[in-house]
Scaffold this motif. Structure first.
Motif, PDB file in Angstrom:
ATOM      1  N   LEU A   1       0.858  -1.186   0.000  1.00 58.01           N
ATOM      2  CA  LEU A   1       0.000   0.000   0.000  1.00 58.01           C
ATOM      3  C   LEU A   1       0.894   1.236   0.000  1.00 58.01           C
ATOM      4  O   LEU A   1       2.018   1.200   0.488  1.00 58.01           O
ATOM      5  N   PHE A   2       0.373   2.338  -0.561  1.00 58.53           N
ATOM      6  CA  PHE A   2       1.153   3.575  -0.575  1.00 58.53           C
ATOM      7  C   PHE A   2       1.045   4.226   0.807  1.00 58.53           C
ATOM      8  O   PHE A   2      -0.020   4.700   1.187  1.00 58.53           O
ATOM      9  N   PRO A   3       2.156   4.285   1.556  1.00 59.31           N
ATOM     10  CA  PRO A   3       2.056   4.735   2.947  1.00 59.31           C
ATOM     11  C   PRO A   3       1.679   6.211   3.084  1.00 59.31           C
ATOM     12  O   PRO A   3       1.197   6.620   4.135  1.00 59.31           O
ATOM     13  N   HIS A   4       1.882   7.005   2.030  1.00 54.12           N
ATOM     14  CA  HIS A   4       1.599   8.434   2.162  1.00 54.12           C
ATOM     15  C   HIS A   4       0.169   8.781   1.760  1.00 54.12           C
ATOM     16  O   HIS A   4      -0.234   9.924   1.855  1.00 54.12           O
ATOM     17  N   LEU A   5      -0.594   7.786   1.293  1.00 56.86           N
ATOM     18  CA  LEU A   5      -1.969   8.058   0.871  1.00 56.86           C
ATOM     19  C   LEU A   5      -2.954   7.403   1.837  1.00 56.86           C
ATOM     20  O   LEU A   5      -2.634   6.391   2.463  1.00 56.86           O
ATOM     21  N   THR A   6      -4.147   7.975   1.938  1.00 56.46           N
ATOM     22  CA  THR A   6      -5.191   7.368   2.762  1.00 56.46           C
ATOM     23  C   THR A   6      -5.721   6.127   2.046  1.00 56.46           C
ATOM     24  O   THR A   6      -5.361   5.859   0.903  1.00 56.46           O
ATOM     25  N   VAL A   7      -6.579   5.397   2.734  1.00 59.96           N
ATOM     26  CA  VAL A   7      -7.214   4.225   2.137  1.00 59.96           C
ATOM     27  C   VAL A   7      -7.914   4.640   0.845  1.00 59.96           C
ATOM     28  O   VAL A   7      -7.759   4.023  -0.202  1.00 59.96           O
ATOM     29  N   ARG A   8      -8.674   5.747   0.926  1.00 62.94           N
ATOM     30  CA  ARG A   8      -9.396   6.238  -0.242  1.00 62.94           C
ATOM     31  C   ARG A   8      -8.407   6.564  -1.375  1.00 62.94           C
ATOM     32  O   ARG A   8      -8.617   6.182  -2.526  1.00 62.94           O
ATOM     33  N   GLY A   9      -7.319   7.264  -1.010  1.00 63.23           N
ATOM     34  CA  GLY A   9      -6.314   7.649  -2.004  1.00 63.23           C
ATOM     35  C   GLY A   9      -5.655   6.436  -2.647  1.00 63.23           C
ATOM     36  O   GLY A   9      -5.399   6.415  -3.846  1.00 63.23           O
TER      37      GLY A   9
ATOM     38  N   ALA B   1     -15.504   0.845   4.244  1.00 58.98           N
ATOM     39  CA  ALA B   1     -15.959   2.234   4.086  1.00 58.98           C
ATOM     40  C   ALA B   1     -15.581   3.088   5.296  1.00 58.98           C
ATOM     41  O   ALA B   1     -15.236   4.258   5.159  1.00 58.98           O
ATOM     42  N   LYS B   2     -15.599   2.482   6.486  1.00 58.63           N
ATOM     43  CA  LYS B   2     -15.294   3.244   7.703  1.00 58.63           C
ATOM     44  C   LYS B   2     -13.834   3.663   7.783  1.00 58.63           C
ATOM     45  O   LYS B   2     -13.481   4.557   8.534  1.00 58.63           O
ATOM     46  N   LEU B   3     -12.968   2.968   7.044  1.00 58.79           N
ATOM     47  CA  LEU B   3     -11.527   3.227   7.159  1.00 58.79           C
ATOM     48  C   LEU B   3     -11.034   4.226   6.120  1.00 58.79           C
ATOM     49  O   LEU B   3      -9.836   4.484   6.032  1.00 58.79           O
ATOM     50  N   ALA B   4     -11.960   4.802   5.343  1.00 58.45           N
ATOM     51  CA  ALA B   4     -11.585   5.588   4.159  1.00 58.45           C
ATOM     52  C   ALA B   4     -10.491   6.612   4.394  1.00 58.45           C
ATOM     53  O   ALA B   4      -9.638   6.815   3.527  1.00 58.45           O
TER      54      ALA B   4
ATOM     55  N   GLN C   1      -2.172   2.735  10.058  1.00 60.73           N
ATOM     56  CA  GLN C   1      -3.171   2.632  11.119  1.00 60.73           C
ATOM     57  C   GLN C   1      -4.104   1.443  10.918  1.00 60.73           C
ATOM     58  O   GLN C   1      -5.148   1.379  11.542  1.00 60.73           O
ATOM     59  N   LEU C   2      -3.745   0.537   9.999  1.00 61.74           N
ATOM     60  CA  LEU C   2      -4.636  -0.588   9.700  1.00 61.74           C
ATOM     61  C   LEU C   2      -4.058  -1.897  10.219  1.00 61.74           C
ATOM     62  O   LEU C   2      -2.847  -2.048  10.321  1.00 61.74           O
TER      63      LEU C   2
ATOM     64  N   ALA D   1      10.312   5.696   8.241  1.00 65.08           N
ATOM     65  CA  ALA D   1       8.932   5.712   7.778  1.00 65.08           C
ATOM     66  C   ALA D   1       8.164   4.641   8.534  1.00 65.08           C
ATOM     67  O   ALA D   1       8.709   3.596   8.856  1.00 65.08           O
ATOM     68  N   LYS D   2       6.910   4.906   8.829  1.00 62.85           N
ATOM     69  CA  LYS D   2       6.115   3.903   9.536  1.00 62.85           C
ATOM     70  C   LYS D   2       6.032   2.648   8.691  1.00 62.85           C
ATOM     71  O   LYS D   2       5.786   2.720   7.502  1.00 62.85           O
ATOM     72  N   PRO D   3       6.262   1.484   9.293  1.00 65.13           N
ATOM     73  CA  PRO D   3       6.263   0.260   8.494  1.00 65.13           C
ATOM     74  C   PRO D   3       4.892   0.004   7.895  1.00 65.13           C
ATOM     75  O   PRO D   3       3.877   0.324   8.511  1.00 65.13           O
ATOM     76  N   SER D   4       4.891  -0.600   6.688  1.00 57.10           N
ATOM     77  CA  SER D   4       3.607  -0.833   6.023  1.00 57.10           C
ATOM     78  C   SER D   4       3.097  -2.244   6.294  1.00 57.10           C
ATOM     79  O   SER D   4       1.975  -2.560   6.001  1.00 57.10           O
ATOM     80  N   GLY D   5       3.937  -3.093   6.848  1.00 59.89           N
ATOM     81  CA  GLY D   5       3.501  -4.469   7.094  1.00 59.89           C
ATOM     82  C   GLY D   5       3.250  -4.723   8.576  1.00 59.89           C
ATOM     83  O   GLY D   5       3.587  -3.917   9.425  1.00 59.89           O
ATOM     84  N   GLY D   6       2.705  -5.854   8.892  1.00 55.78           N
ATOM     85  CA  GLY D   6       2.538  -6.267  10.288  1.00 55.78           C
ATOM     86  C   GLY D   6       1.328  -5.739  10.942  1.00 55.78           C
ATOM     87  O   GLY D   6       1.069  -4.797  11.418  1.00 55.78           O
TER      88      GLY D   6
END
Lengths: 359, 303
Positions: A90-98, A128-131, A137-138, B298-303
């Motif tokens: 996942l792109f760490p700098h974008l939100t779920v929606r992004g 949808a709640k995580l947008a 944060q997931l 950077a905050k890790p993307s996994g785990g």
């Protein structure tokens, strides 16, 4: 059924890393709308094959056709396929929606349409709640859903999944297997699914290709593959199997009588011309009886060496002379199942369950 | 986490005293009344006021400029000229040294950041013959002594001047020399930032339909930006502090603060020099803090 153009056609694909063939002349044809699994241990070439289809790796030789079009000259970003990565990526700098909108934005889809499609997909995979959250944060399962949504929002003709459930715990994994399967049926997208988990492949796939050392060892529908493995490798990688070395004693119209380490056995079906081959029998086809009980043909005296009780069924480790055998039985009786360690017993190997392997 | 034992406390205590006591002395004595240094005679902020006086007059002069009018008339060039005239007007030697230091630090940092970022990206994402050797050579400006670097730059400039008549010593030569030692620092920081990135992230962008250029702008660049900024701050701080390279490559009229301080201390350490040094320390600390904040993984993307 009308003859359809296959979703993916791969012919004689070769990918070499130094001296190692990650893909060694692989050919496979994947039907439209099919859930197709590539199963094998790590290093067997399954991920390389997936990456070649997606355009993330370039094969050294061979042809790849996607929807009948030669894909060799098409770069990854123009292929009508999308990938769900093992690490999610996942792109760490974008939100779920992004993250989910990314593909549509790159293709310059109109904004209102992007919004609508992103929303629909988020509802479909229940995120949808995580947008507005960032990937950091997931939880693992949520990331997996975002990665899936990010791919299917583009409505690819083929979805490539690289061990998408590999990083999740068993319970979540089983839940998501069912969900993923339902999603595939609903969307009708062709799924090419890479996994090293044989149970996962059996649960989900229409067809499975078992890979080994850059080659497809055997390919077929899940049930056919399990019931009729053609090699030692497939028989033991997909489920477990008792393997017995056999020498032909006498050929009969319906099969043969062979000599093995557990004694003489009658075998059914077509018998190869050579006189020595390997017989395989699944543990659940081995019928365990008390010494006095009457059983069918191919009776062998055994000693119970180990009893592994796992609730709905019991696994037994047996010894016929020096030859170890394993047997599995459903615990259908009420109360004690009847066999203890050290006890003498008889097994019955039904001729129909004895498979003649190619190697 | 264990608690350190008493001897460890003692050793680290001494270490910190040795590291910071001189700086503390400078800061404390920048508030000393005594004009020619020496013993403490009382507290004053006189020296800071003296130093910052030109800043007040600059501020009042800048206030008078009719920005709105100029922007409305699109006379941006005139506006730029007016502002730079106010800033660059000679006020006193310390002020013009500060302005020179600022110009040097900003100009060299901007150029070194652009070049160093490209170098770091190239070294991390491309393969070319001799890449390993080139990566090693990149460390030379980092590890060789400043004095060697300075002498090398000076003799190089002299040689080119003899042949082509270019590189008259001054601000330009100083900027080039600073860029030379800043580039590797930026490149190393950027490259390590890129090395910590999951390669699948860029593949995912490609897979989702982004061309190489789109992937760079929408994914790679935003992710390496903290590294770029950290590299820039590091480069800025290095330029601000540099004495040796500046001293060798400067020319008439391009005196920087470190050079000015060096020539003043030959006549004795005065409180206004202490005040000036304190301000430089402050600027460096701010820069270093910035680097530290940006360099957090950077905050890790996994785990």
């Amino acid at each position: 059924m009308a003859i359809q153009t296959p979703a993916i056609e791969v012919e004689n694909l070769v990918r070499q890393f130094g001296d190692v063939f990650a893909l060694d002349h692989v050919s496979v044809s994947i039907r439209k709308g099919e859930f197709f699994s590539l199963l094998g241990p790590s290093g067997c070439g399954k991920t390389t094959l997936l990456r070649c289809i997606g355009g993330l790796d370039i094969p050294d030789e061979g042809v790849i056709r996607i929807d009948g079009t030669d894909a060799r000259e098409i770069p990854a970003h123009k292929r009508p396929v999308n990938t769900v990565f093992q690490s999610y990526a996942l792109f760490p700098h974008l939100t779920v929606r992004g993250n989910i909108a990314f593909g549509l934005q790159m293709k310059k889809v109109a904004k209102p349409e992007i919004e609508e499609r992103v929303k629909r997909v988020m509802d479909m995979v229940q995120i949808a709640k995580l947008a507005d959250r960032k990937p950091a944060q997931l939880s693992g399962g949520q990331k997996q859903r975002v990665a899936l949504a990010r791919a299917i929002v583009n409505e690819p003709s083929v979805l490539l999944l690289d061990e998408p459930l590999g990083a999740l715990d068993l319970k979540l994994r089983k839940e998501l297997q069912i969900e993923l399967l339902a999603l595939q049926r609903r969307l009708g997208i062709t799924f090419v699914y890479v996994t090293h988990d044989q149970e996962e492949a059996l649960v989900m796939s229409d067809r499975i290709a078992v890979m080994r050392a850059g080659k497809i060892e055997q390919m077929g529908e899940a049930e056919a593959l399990y019931e009729n493995p053609r090699t030692r490798y497939v028989s033991t990688f997909l489920g477990s199997c008792n393997l017995l070395e056999a020498t032909v004693r006498q050929r009969t119209p319906t099969g043969a009588v062979v000599q093995t380490t557990v004694g003489e056995l009658r075998v059914e079906g077509s018998i190869p011309d050579r006189n020595k081959f390997t017989l395989a029998i699944r543990p659940e086809k081995v019928a365990l009886c008390a010494p006095g009980e009457s059983a069918g043909e191919n009776r062998i005296k055994v000693k119970v060496v180990e009893v592994i009780y796992i609730g709905s069924e019991t696994h037994y480790v047996l010894k016929a002379g020096e030859q170890p055998l394993s047997a599995e039985a459903m615990n259908v009786k009420v109360g004690h199942q009847g066999f203890d360690i050290g006890q003498d017993a008889v097994v019955h190997l039904p001729a129909a369950g004895l498979l003649v392997l190619d190697d | 986490m264990r608690r350190p034992s008493f001897p460890l406390w003692l050793v680290s205590g001494f270490l910190y005293v040795f590291m910071y006591a001189p700086i503390v002395v400078v800061i404390v004595f920048s508030f000393n009344v005594a004009k020619h240094g020496g013993p403490w005679t009382g507290f004053t902020t006189e020296w800071y006021q003296q130093l910052l006086r030109p800043a007040y007059s600059i501020a009042s002069e800048l206030k008078v400029v009719e920005y709105r009018e100029h922007i409305k008339q699109l006379e941006l060039r005139t506006l730029f000229n007016k502002i730079s005239e106010i800033l660059l007007q000679p006020r006193n030697d310390k002020w013009s040294a500060a302005i020179n230091t600022g110009i040097l630090a900003f100009a060299s940092t901007i150029l070194a950041t652009a070049l160093g970022t490209m170098l770091g990206y190239g070294l991390s994402r491309y393969w070319f013959p001799g890449k390993k050797l080139f990566s090693l050579l990149m460390y030379i400006p980092v590890v060789i002594p400043d004095i060697v670097m300075a002498v090398a730059m000076l003799s190089f400039y002299a040689m080119v001047r003899d042949w082509l008549g270019l590189f008259e010593l001054g601000m330009t030569t100083m900027i080039i020399a600073h860029i030379t030692f800043q580039i590797p620092f930026v490149a190393i920081v950027v490259r390590s930032r890129l090395a910590g990135m999951d390669p699948a992230i860029e593949e995912a962008a490609h897979d989702l339909g982004a061309s190489s250029w789109q992937t760079f702008w929408h994914v790679t660049f935003p992710l390496m930006l903290p590294g770029v900024l950290a590299g820039a701050m590091l480069a800025f701080t290095l330029s601000l502090d540099d004495f040796v390279v500046s001293f060798f490559t400067t020319g008439p009229g391009a005196t920087t603060l470190p050079i000015l301080i060096y020539s003043s201390v030959k006549r004795g350490i005065t409180p206004d020099i202490n005040a000036l040094s304190t301000l430089i320390v402050l600027a460096s600390v701010i820069g270093t803090l910035g680097v530290t904040l940006l360099q957090r993984p950077a905050k890790p993307s996994g785990g």
